[in-house]
Motif scaffolding. Sequence first.
Motif, PDB file in Angstrom:
ATOM      1  N   GLY A 110       0.808  -1.215   0.000  1.00  0.00           N
ATOM      2  CA  GLY A 110       0.000   0.000   0.000  1.00  0.00           C
ATOM      3  C   GLY A 110       0.841   1.265   0.000  1.00  0.00           C
ATOM      4  O   GLY A 110       1.994   1.273   0.436  1.00  0.00           O
ATOM      5  N   TYR A 111       0.239   2.339  -0.475  1.00  0.00           N
ATOM      6  CA  TYR A 111       0.946   3.617  -0.545  1.00  0.00           C
ATOM      7  C   TYR A 111       1.282   4.166   0.842  1.00  0.00           C
ATOM      8  O   TYR A 111       2.217   4.949   0.998  1.00  0.00           O
ATOM      9  CB  TYR A 111       0.114   4.632  -1.328  1.00  0.00           C
ATOM     10  N   GLY A 112       0.529   3.772   1.852  1.00  0.00           N
ATOM     11  CA  GLY A 112       0.799   4.274   3.193  1.00  0.00           C
ATOM     12  C   GLY A 112       1.834   3.471   3.949  1.00  0.00           C
ATOM     13  O   GLY A 112       2.160   3.785   5.094  1.00  0.00           O
ATOM     14  N   VAL A 113       2.395   2.469   3.331  1.00  0.00           N
ATOM     15  CA  VAL A 113       3.345   1.574   3.999  1.00  0.00           C
ATOM     16  C   VAL A 113       4.738   2.200   4.029  1.00  0.00           C
ATOM     17  O   VAL A 113       5.138   2.923   3.107  1.00  0.00           O
ATOM     18  CB  VAL A 113       3.389   0.215   3.264  1.00  0.00           C
ATOM     19  N   ASN A 114       5.489   1.906   5.105  1.00  0.00           N
ATOM     20  CA  ASN A 114       6.893   2.292   5.177  1.00  0.00           C
ATOM     21  C   ASN A 114       7.677   1.419   4.186  1.00  0.00           C
ATOM     22  O   ASN A 114       7.836   0.225   4.392  1.00  0.00           O
ATOM     23  CB  ASN A 114       7.415   2.093   6.601  1.00  0.00           C
ATOM     24  N   LEU A 115       8.164   2.024   3.119  1.00  0.00           N
ATOM     25  CA  LEU A 115       8.790   1.241   2.049  1.00  0.00           C
ATOM     26  C   LEU A 115      10.072   0.540   2.497  1.00  0.00           C
ATOM     27  O   LEU A 115      10.353  -0.574   2.068  1.00  0.00           O
ATOM     28  CB  LEU A 115       9.081   2.149   0.848  1.00  0.00           C
ATOM     29  N   ALA A 116      10.842   1.184   3.345  1.00  0.00           N
ATOM     30  CA  ALA A 116      12.076   0.568   3.831  1.00  0.00           C
ATOM     31  C   ALA A 116      11.760  -0.697   4.634  1.00  0.00           C
ATOM     32  O   ALA A 116      12.446  -1.725   4.503  1.00  0.00           O
ATOM     33  CB  ALA A 116      12.861   1.559   4.680  1.00  0.00           C
ATOM     34  N   GLN A 117      10.714  -0.622   5.461  1.00  0.00           N
ATOM     35  CA  GLN A 117      10.312  -1.792   6.236  1.00  0.00           C
ATOM     36  C   GLN A 117       9.813  -2.907   5.315  1.00  0.00           C
ATOM     37  O   GLN A 117      10.172  -4.081   5.483  1.00  0.00           O
ATOM     38  CB  GLN A 117       9.219  -1.419   7.234  1.00  0.00           C
ATOM     39  N   ALA A 118       8.983  -2.548   4.347  1.00  0.00           N
ATOM     40  CA  ALA A 118       8.449  -3.551   3.423  1.00  0.00           C
ATOM     41  C   ALA A 118       9.568  -4.213   2.637  1.00  0.00           C
ATOM     42  O   ALA A 118       9.585  -5.445   2.459  1.00  0.00           O
ATOM     43  CB  ALA A 118       7.452  -2.899   2.479  1.00  0.00           C
ATOM     44  N   GLU A 119      10.520  -3.423   2.173  1.00  0.00           N
ATOM     45  CA  GLU A 119      11.647  -3.966   1.420  1.00  0.00           C
ATOM     46  C   GLU A 119      12.437  -4.950   2.266  1.00  0.00           C
ATOM     47  O   GLU A 119      12.836  -6.018   1.791  1.00  0.00           O
ATOM     48  CB  GLU A 119      12.549  -2.827   0.946  1.00  0.00           C
ATOM     49  N   LYS A 120      12.677  -4.615   3.528  1.00  0.00           N
ATOM     50  CA  LYS A 120      13.453  -5.488   4.416  1.00  0.00           C
ATOM     51  C   LYS A 120      12.706  -6.803   4.669  1.00  0.00           C
ATOM     52  O   LYS A 120      13.311  -7.885   4.663  1.00  0.00           O
ATOM     53  CB  LYS A 120      13.735  -4.782   5.736  1.00  0.00           C
ATOM     54  N   VAL A 121      11.410  -6.717   4.900  1.00  0.00           N
ATOM     55  CA  VAL A 121      10.623  -7.931   5.154  1.00  0.00           C
ATOM     56  C   VAL A 121      10.676  -8.852   3.936  1.00  0.00           C
ATOM     57  O   VAL A 121      10.877 -10.072   4.055  1.00  0.00           O
ATOM     58  CB  VAL A 121       9.167  -7.574   5.493  1.00  0.00           C
ATOM     59  N   ILE A 122      10.521  -8.289   2.752  1.00  0.00           N
ATOM     60  CA  ILE A 122      10.499  -9.101   1.534  1.00  0.00           C
ATOM     61  C   ILE A 122      11.840  -9.786   1.298  1.00  0.00           C
ATOM     62  O   ILE A 122      11.905 -11.004   1.125  1.00  0.00           O
ATOM     63  CB  ILE A 122      10.133  -8.222   0.311  1.00  0.00           C
ATOM     64  N   ILE A 123      12.929  -9.023   1.300  1.00  0.00           N
ATOM     65  CA  ILE A 123      14.223  -9.606   0.964  1.00  0.00           C
ATOM     66  C   ILE A 123      14.718 -10.531   2.066  1.00  0.00           C
ATOM     67  O   ILE A 123      15.338 -11.569   1.797  1.00  0.00           O
ATOM     68  CB  ILE A 123      15.266  -8.498   0.650  1.00  0.00           C
ATOM     69  N   ASP A 124      14.456 -10.189   3.344  1.00  0.00           N
ATOM     70  CA  ASP A 124      14.876 -11.065   4.451  1.00  0.00           C
ATOM     71  C   ASP A 124      14.142 -12.398   4.387  1.00  0.00           C
ATOM     72  O   ASP A 124      14.729 -13.449   4.654  1.00  0.00           O
ATOM     73  CB  ASP A 124      14.617 -10.390   5.800  1.00  0.00           C
ATOM     74  N   THR A 125      12.864 -12.367   4.038  1.00  0.00           N
ATOM     75  CA  THR A 125      12.082 -13.594   3.944  1.00  0.00           C
ATOM     76  C   THR A 125      12.613 -14.506   2.849  1.00  0.00           C
ATOM     77  O   THR A 125      12.788 -15.715   3.044  1.00  0.00           O
ATOM     78  CB  THR A 125      10.601 -13.272   3.658  1.00  0.00           C
ATOM     79  N   ILE A 126      12.903 -13.930   1.709  1.00  0.00           N
ATOM     80  CA  ILE A 126      13.390 -14.739   0.588  1.00  0.00           C
ATOM     81  C   ILE A 126      14.786 -15.277   0.859  1.00  0.00           C
ATOM     82  O   ILE A 126      15.071 -16.458   0.637  1.00  0.00           O
ATOM     83  CB  ILE A 126      13.383 -13.905  -0.706  1.00  0.00           C
ATOM     84  N   MET A 127      15.673 -14.437   1.363  1.00  0.00           N
ATOM     85  CA  MET A 127      17.056 -14.869   1.577  1.00  0.00           C
ATOM     86  C   MET A 127      17.189 -15.824   2.756  1.00  0.00           C
ATOM     87  O   MET A 127      18.216 -16.506   2.897  1.00  0.00           O
ATOM     88  CB  MET A 127      17.962 -13.650   1.791  1.00  0.00           C
ATOM     89  N   ALA A 128      16.156 -15.903   3.612  1.00  0.00           N
ATOM     90  CA  ALA A 128      16.197 -16.861   4.722  1.00  0.00           C
ATOM     91  C   ALA A 128      16.007 -18.283   4.224  1.00  0.00           C
ATOM     92  O   ALA A 128      16.337 -19.244   4.928  1.00  0.00           O
ATOM     93  CB  ALA A 128      15.128 -16.513   5.752  1.00  0.00           C
ATOM     94  N   ASP A 129      15.485 -18.437   3.026  1.00  0.00           N
ATOM     95  CA  ASP A 129      15.293 -19.772   2.454  1.00  0.00           C
ATOM     96  C   ASP A 129      16.639 -20.304   1.967  1.00  0.00           C
ATOM     97  O   ASP A 129      17.397 -19.601   1.293  1.00  0.00           O
ATOM     98  CB  ASP A 129      14.302 -19.712   1.288  1.00  0.00           C
ATOM     99  N   GLU A 130      16.929 -21.554   2.281  1.00  0.00           N
ATOM    100  CA  GLU A 130      18.242 -22.130   1.954  1.00  0.00           C
ATOM    101  C   GLU A 130      18.463 -22.269   0.447  1.00  0.00           C
ATOM    102  O   GLU A 130      19.606 -22.426  -0.004  1.00  0.00           O
ATOM    103  CB  GLU A 130      18.398 -23.492   2.624  1.00  0.00           C
ATOM    104  N   ARG A 131      17.398 -22.203  -0.329  1.00  0.00           N
ATOM    105  CA  ARG A 131      17.542 -22.320  -1.786  1.00  0.00           C
ATOM    106  C   ARG A 131      17.971 -21.016  -2.435  1.00  0.00           C
ATOM    107  O   ARG A 131      18.375 -21.002  -3.602  1.00  0.00           O
ATOM    108  CB  ARG A 131      16.219 -22.788  -2.400  1.00  0.00           C
ATOM    109  N   SER A 132      17.905 -19.906  -1.695  1.00  0.00           N
ATOM    110  CA  SER A 132      18.290 -18.608  -2.240  1.00  0.00           C
ATOM    111  C   SER A 132      19.814 -18.472  -2.250  1.00  0.00           C
ATOM    112  O   SER A 132      20.479 -18.765  -1.256  1.00  0.00           O
ATOM    113  CB  SER A 132      17.689 -17.479  -1.398  1.00  0.00           C
ATOM    114  N   LEU A 133      20.358 -18.031  -3.363  1.00  0.00           N
ATOM    115  CA  LEU A 133      21.805 -17.854  -3.497  1.00  0.00           C
ATOM    116  C   LEU A 133      22.169 -16.387  -3.291  1.00  0.00           C
ATOM    117  O   LEU A 133      21.498 -15.493  -3.808  1.00  0.00           O
ATOM    118  CB  LEU A 133      22.262 -18.312  -4.886  1.00  0.00           C
ATOM    119  N   SER A 134      23.236 -16.160  -2.554  1.00  0.00           N
ATOM    120  CA  SER A 134      23.678 -14.787  -2.305  1.00  0.00           C
ATOM    121  C   SER A 134      24.612 -14.278  -3.388  1.00  0.00           C
ATOM    122  O   SER A 134      24.906 -13.089  -3.463  1.00  0.00           O
ATOM    123  CB  SER A 134      24.375 -14.709  -0.944  1.00  0.00           C
ATOM    124  N   ASP A 135      25.085 -15.173  -4.238  1.00  0.00           N
ATOM    125  CA  ASP A 135      25.954 -14.805  -5.342  1.00  0.00           C
ATOM    126  C   ASP A 135      25.440 -15.470  -6.621  1.00  0.00           C
ATOM    127  O   ASP A 135      25.373 -16.700  -6.672  1.00  0.00           O
ATOM    128  CB  ASP A 135      27.387 -15.255  -5.068  1.00  0.00           C
TER     129      ASP A 135
END
Length: 208
Positions: A110-135
Amino acid sequence: FILNTFGIQTTSVVAVIGAAGLAIGLALQGTLSNVAAGVMIIFFRPLKIGDFVQVNGVMGTVQDVTLNYTEIASIGNVQVVVPNSEVWGNTIYNYSVYDTRRAEWEFGVGYGVNLAQAEKVIIDTIMADERSLSDPEPFIQVNNLGGSSVDFLVRVWCKSDVYFKYQADMKRQVKEALDAADINIPFPTRTLVYENSSADEAAGVAAE
């Protein structure tokens, strides 16, 4: 020439032989083109048995490659036999050649959402999965200001053999993570604005 020497008219014989040769050539045209394409496929090996490919609109696992046709088991495990001329003459997408693939998603908040918080939640969730590669390094940024949402574009690499399930799993996990963080995920809405006279008239009709 020898038959003509003995007085035998060969014009009609030659015509028949020519017509027969033309008919046989046309009949074998498709077969010969498939064989020629089969030789090219076997020689250059753009696909091989066991590869997951998409050819001529067919997606599945290659089961066999012969001189005439390529056999593919579709995602629904249906046998699909594709003539080699249609394999070699079309674009071949081979998903098994490279070890890694880049998964891509678009998540709207949503437009009223803190974008920095939303970005952190999204990327942290995905990178927490062992199938995600950091390189190579994961990518996330605001990609679009939509009619009802701010859309993040996310790109993360994974192993090719887990790509489809990984991509689907992350959609659910990010949705649940955004819900847990109380981050609004909007859906399209429509606001109707009436002039005062129209609104009063509509209210009167509703009352009646």
